[in-house]
Design a protein around this motif. Structure first.
Motif, PDB file in Angstrom:
ATOM      1  N   PHE A 134      29.473   0.219 -23.368  1.00  0.00           N
ATOM      2  CA  PHE A 134      28.346  -0.488 -23.969  1.00  0.00           C
ATOM      3  C   PHE A 134      27.264  -0.753 -22.932  1.00  0.00           C
ATOM      4  O   PHE A 134      26.072  -0.546 -23.195  1.00  0.00           O
ATOM      5  CB  PHE A 134      28.825  -1.812 -24.589  1.00  0.00           C
ATOM      6  CG  PHE A 134      27.713  -2.669 -25.091  1.00  0.00           C
ATOM      7  CD1 PHE A 134      27.090  -2.386 -26.297  1.00  0.00           C
ATOM      8  CD2 PHE A 134      27.263  -3.751 -24.352  1.00  0.00           C
ATOM      9  CE1 PHE A 134      26.043  -3.167 -26.760  1.00  0.00           C
ATOM     10  CE2 PHE A 134      26.227  -4.535 -24.799  1.00  0.00           C
ATOM     11  CZ  PHE A 134      25.616  -4.249 -26.008  1.00  0.00           C
ATOM     12  N   LEU A 135      27.662  -1.210 -21.745  1.00  0.00           N
ATOM     13  CA  LEU A 135      26.700  -1.488 -20.681  1.00  0.00           C
ATOM     14  C   LEU A 135      25.980  -0.211 -20.251  1.00  0.00           C
ATOM     15  O   LEU A 135      24.757  -0.213 -20.038  1.00  0.00           O
ATOM     16  CB  LEU A 135      27.419  -2.123 -19.486  1.00  0.00           C
ATOM     17  CG  LEU A 135      26.563  -2.603 -18.327  1.00  0.00           C
ATOM     18  CD1 LEU A 135      25.620  -3.710 -18.771  1.00  0.00           C
ATOM     19  CD2 LEU A 135      27.447  -3.089 -17.197  1.00  0.00           C
ATOM     20  N   GLY A 136      26.718   0.891 -20.149  1.00  0.00           N
ATOM     21  CA  GLY A 136      26.101   2.169 -19.794  1.00  0.00           C
ATOM     22  C   GLY A 136      25.096   2.642 -20.835  1.00  0.00           C
ATOM     23  O   GLY A 136      24.012   3.108 -20.490  1.00  0.00           O
ATOM     24  N   ARG A 137      25.449   2.517 -22.128  1.00  0.00           N
ATOM     25  CA  ARG A 137      24.497   2.906 -23.190  1.00  0.00           C
ATOM     26  C   ARG A 137      23.270   2.018 -23.172  1.00  0.00           C
ATOM     27  O   ARG A 137      22.145   2.489 -23.369  1.00  0.00           O
ATOM     28  CB  ARG A 137      25.173   2.823 -24.562  1.00  0.00           C
ATOM     29  CG  ARG A 137      26.105   3.965 -24.841  1.00  0.00           C
ATOM     30  CD  ARG A 137      26.582   3.951 -26.263  1.00  0.00           C
ATOM     31  NE  ARG A 137      27.093   2.611 -26.564  1.00  0.00           N
ATOM     32  CZ  ARG A 137      27.427   2.197 -27.771  1.00  0.00           C
ATOM     33  NH1 ARG A 137      27.316   2.991 -28.800  1.00  0.00           N
ATOM     34  NH2 ARG A 137      27.892   0.980 -27.963  1.00  0.00           N
ATOM     35  N   HIS A 138      23.472   0.714 -22.933  1.00  0.00           N
ATOM     36  CA  HIS A 138      22.351  -0.225 -22.891  1.00  0.00           C
ATOM     37  C   HIS A 138      21.403   0.111 -21.734  1.00  0.00           C
ATOM     38  O   HIS A 138      20.175   0.155 -21.920  1.00  0.00           O
ATOM     39  CB  HIS A 138      22.884  -1.657 -22.755  1.00  0.00           C
ATOM     40  CG  HIS A 138      21.824  -2.695 -22.676  1.00  0.00           C
ATOM     41  ND1 HIS A 138      21.061  -3.058 -23.764  1.00  0.00           N
ATOM     42  CD2 HIS A 138      21.384  -3.439 -21.627  1.00  0.00           C
ATOM     43  CE1 HIS A 138      20.202  -3.991 -23.398  1.00  0.00           C
ATOM     44  NE2 HIS A 138      20.380  -4.242 -22.100  1.00  0.00           N
ATOM     45  N   LEU A 139      21.978   0.356 -20.547  1.00  0.00           N
ATOM     46  CA  LEU A 139      21.140   0.696 -19.394  1.00  0.00           C
ATOM     47  C   LEU A 139      20.454   2.046 -19.565  1.00  0.00           C
ATOM     48  O   LEU A 139      19.296   2.215 -19.187  1.00  0.00           O
ATOM     49  CB  LEU A 139      21.985   0.685 -18.111  1.00  0.00           C
ATOM     50  CG  LEU A 139      22.466  -0.682 -17.648  1.00  0.00           C
ATOM     51  CD1 LEU A 139      23.388  -0.537 -16.451  1.00  0.00           C
ATOM     52  CD2 LEU A 139      21.294  -1.586 -17.310  1.00  0.00           C
ATOM     53  N   TRP A 140      21.143   3.018 -20.149  1.00  0.00           N
ATOM     54  CA  TRP A 140      20.557   4.334 -20.389  1.00  0.00           C
ATOM     55  C   TRP A 140      19.382   4.227 -21.366  1.00  0.00           C
ATOM     56  O   TRP A 140      18.342   4.864 -21.171  1.00  0.00           O
ATOM     57  CB  TRP A 140      21.612   5.296 -20.920  1.00  0.00           C
ATOM     58  CG  TRP A 140      21.101   6.682 -21.140  1.00  0.00           C
ATOM     59  CD1 TRP A 140      20.806   7.257 -22.327  1.00  0.00           C
ATOM     60  CD2 TRP A 140      20.794   7.650 -20.137  1.00  0.00           C
ATOM     61  NE1 TRP A 140      20.342   8.525 -22.136  1.00  0.00           N
ATOM     62  CE2 TRP A 140      20.330   8.789 -20.793  1.00  0.00           C
ATOM     63  CE3 TRP A 140      20.873   7.642 -18.747  1.00  0.00           C
ATOM     64  CZ2 TRP A 140      19.933   9.932 -20.112  1.00  0.00           C
ATOM     65  CZ3 TRP A 140      20.484   8.782 -18.086  1.00  0.00           C
ATOM     66  CH2 TRP A 140      20.025   9.914 -18.768  1.00  0.00           C
ATOM     67  N   GLY A 141      19.545   3.392 -22.393  1.00  0.00           N
ATOM     68  CA  GLY A 141      18.449   3.164 -23.352  1.00  0.00           C
ATOM     69  C   GLY A 141      17.256   2.514 -22.701  1.00  0.00           C
ATOM     70  O   GLY A 141      16.107   2.872 -22.997  1.00  0.00           O
ATOM     71  N   ARG A 142      17.489   1.574 -21.816  1.00  0.00           N
ATOM     72  CA  ARG A 142      16.375   0.903 -21.116  1.00  0.00           C
ATOM     73  C   ARG A 142      15.669   1.869 -20.181  1.00  0.00           C
ATOM     74  O   ARG A 142      14.444   1.819 -20.030  1.00  0.00           O
ATOM     75  CB  ARG A 142      16.870  -0.299 -20.356  1.00  0.00           C
ATOM     76  CG  ARG A 142      17.272  -1.431 -21.307  1.00  0.00           C
ATOM     77  CD  ARG A 142      17.597  -2.659 -20.581  1.00  0.00           C
ATOM     78  NE  ARG A 142      16.370  -3.213 -20.010  1.00  0.00           N
ATOM     79  CZ  ARG A 142      16.296  -4.407 -19.457  1.00  0.00           C
ATOM     80  NH1 ARG A 142      17.362  -5.160 -19.394  1.00  0.00           N
ATOM     81  NH2 ARG A 142      15.173  -4.834 -18.940  1.00  0.00           N
ATOM     82  N   LEU A 143      16.416   2.752 -19.541  1.00  0.00           N
ATOM     83  CA  LEU A 143      15.796   3.740 -18.655  1.00  0.00           C
ATOM     84  C   LEU A 143      14.943   4.738 -19.445  1.00  0.00           C
ATOM     85  O   LEU A 143      13.884   5.162 -18.989  1.00  0.00           O
ATOM     86  CB  LEU A 143      16.856   4.489 -17.854  1.00  0.00           C
ATOM     87  CG  LEU A 143      17.516   3.713 -16.710  1.00  0.00           C
ATOM     88  CD1 LEU A 143      18.667   4.514 -16.123  1.00  0.00           C
ATOM     89  CD2 LEU A 143      16.488   3.394 -15.645  1.00  0.00           C
ATOM     90  N   ARG A 144      15.397   5.100 -20.617  1.00  0.00           N
ATOM     91  CA  ARG A 144      14.658   6.050 -21.444  1.00  0.00           C
ATOM     92  C   ARG A 144      13.389   5.438 -22.006  1.00  0.00           C
ATOM     93  O   ARG A 144      12.403   6.129 -22.253  1.00  0.00           O
ATOM     94  CB  ARG A 144      15.532   6.572 -22.580  1.00  0.00           C
ATOM     95  CG  ARG A 144      16.678   7.432 -22.047  1.00  0.00           C
ATOM     96  CD  ARG A 144      17.524   7.954 -23.116  1.00  0.00           C
ATOM     97  NE  ARG A 144      16.905   9.179 -23.619  1.00  0.00           N
ATOM     98  CZ  ARG A 144      17.200   9.743 -24.763  1.00  0.00           C
ATOM     99  NH1 ARG A 144      18.093   9.188 -25.567  1.00  0.00           N
ATOM    100  NH2 ARG A 144      16.621  10.854 -25.147  1.00  0.00           N
ATOM    101  N   GLU A 145      13.412   4.108 -22.248  1.00  0.00           N
ATOM    102  CA  GLU A 145      12.225   3.425 -22.773  1.00  0.00           C
ATOM    103  C   GLU A 145      11.167   3.200 -21.705  1.00  0.00           C
ATOM    104  O   GLU A 145      10.036   2.871 -22.013  1.00  0.00           O
ATOM    105  CB  GLU A 145      12.614   2.061 -23.361  1.00  0.00           C
ATOM    106  CG  GLU A 145      13.410   2.142 -24.624  1.00  0.00           C
ATOM    107  CD  GLU A 145      13.842   0.767 -25.098  1.00  0.00           C
ATOM    108  OE1 GLU A 145      13.456  -0.254 -24.475  1.00  0.00           O
ATOM    109  OE2 GLU A 145      14.569   0.701 -26.075  1.00  0.00           O
ATOM    110  N   GLY A 146      11.554   3.293 -20.467  1.00  0.00           N
ATOM    111  CA  GLY A 146      10.585   3.096 -19.397  1.00  0.00           C
ATOM    112  C   GLY A 146      10.887   1.889 -18.545  1.00  0.00           C
ATOM    113  O   GLY A 146      10.013   1.403 -17.832  1.00  0.00           O
ATOM    114  N   GLY A 147      12.088   1.342 -18.648  1.00  0.00           N
ATOM    115  CA  GLY A 147      12.485   0.240 -17.765  1.00  0.00           C
ATOM    116  C   GLY A 147      12.062  -1.130 -18.240  1.00  0.00           C
ATOM    117  O   GLY A 147      11.995  -2.048 -17.438  1.00  0.00           O
ATOM    118  N   THR A 148      11.767  -1.294 -19.507  1.00  0.00           N
ATOM    119  CA  THR A 148      11.368  -2.635 -19.977  1.00  0.00           C
ATOM    120  C   THR A 148      12.534  -3.434 -20.433  1.00  0.00           C
ATOM    121  O   THR A 148      13.554  -3.005 -20.790  1.00  0.00           O
ATOM    122  CB  THR A 148      10.379  -2.528 -21.150  1.00  0.00           C
ATOM    123  OG1 THR A 148      10.950  -1.760 -22.196  1.00  0.00           O
ATOM    124  CG2 THR A 148       9.084  -1.953 -20.684  1.00  0.00           C
TER     125      THR A 148
END
Length: 148
Positions: A134-148
């Motif tokens: 879950f933490l990996g998916r959450h961080l990957w999603g934030r990286l794809r959005e641009g770090g917000t």
């Protein structure tokens, strides 16, 4: 090449007070002794030695477990206890254990080799596979959005 007779080993077995050395001498005597009297002596010494060896381990001698591995075992027991809690009560102690795992892994690495740390990491990932996923998916999603 080392040549030992049964008499020399028996003499060493009787002389020494170190329980581990006595136990090793008894096993060595058993390995290369064919004399009947030596076997009888070994049987009585070995029985006495085993009872003393048991007392030695009960007294805490002979245990070479490091502090880092002891703390890792305590960490595993704490993680198992947290797993028994209802899901809504697992977040705070689970995150605490996950954060404490990092310095514990470093401490294990200082006292032991890379392979022991690798085994500990495998145990950590095994116990926390879903939160880490879950933490990996959450961080990957934030990286794809641009770090917000």
């Amino acid at each position: 090449m080392l040549h030992l007779s049964a008499d020399k080993v028996l003499a060493e077995l009787k002389r020494t007070n170190d329980l581990r050395a006595r136990h090793a001498a008894g096993r060595a005597l058993e390995a290369f002794s064919n004399e009947e009297g030596a076997r009888e002596e070994l049987a009585t010494s070995s029985a006495l030695d085993d009872s003393r060896l048991f007392e030695f381990f009960l007294a805490g001698g002979g245990t070479d477990m490091t502090i880092s591995l002891t703390l890792a075992c305590v960490w595993v027991v704490a993680a198992a206890i947290v797993a028994f809690l209802p899901m809504r009560m697992q977040y705070v102690p689970g995150l605490t254990l996950l954060v404490l795992a990092v310095p514990l892994l470093v401490y294990i690495g200082i006292q032991h080799s890379f392979w022991v740390v690798l085994l500990a990491v495998m145990g950590l990932v095994s116990m926390f596979r879903r939160p880490l996923w879950f933490l990996g998916r959450h961080l990957w999603g934030r990286l794809r959005e641009g770090g917000t």
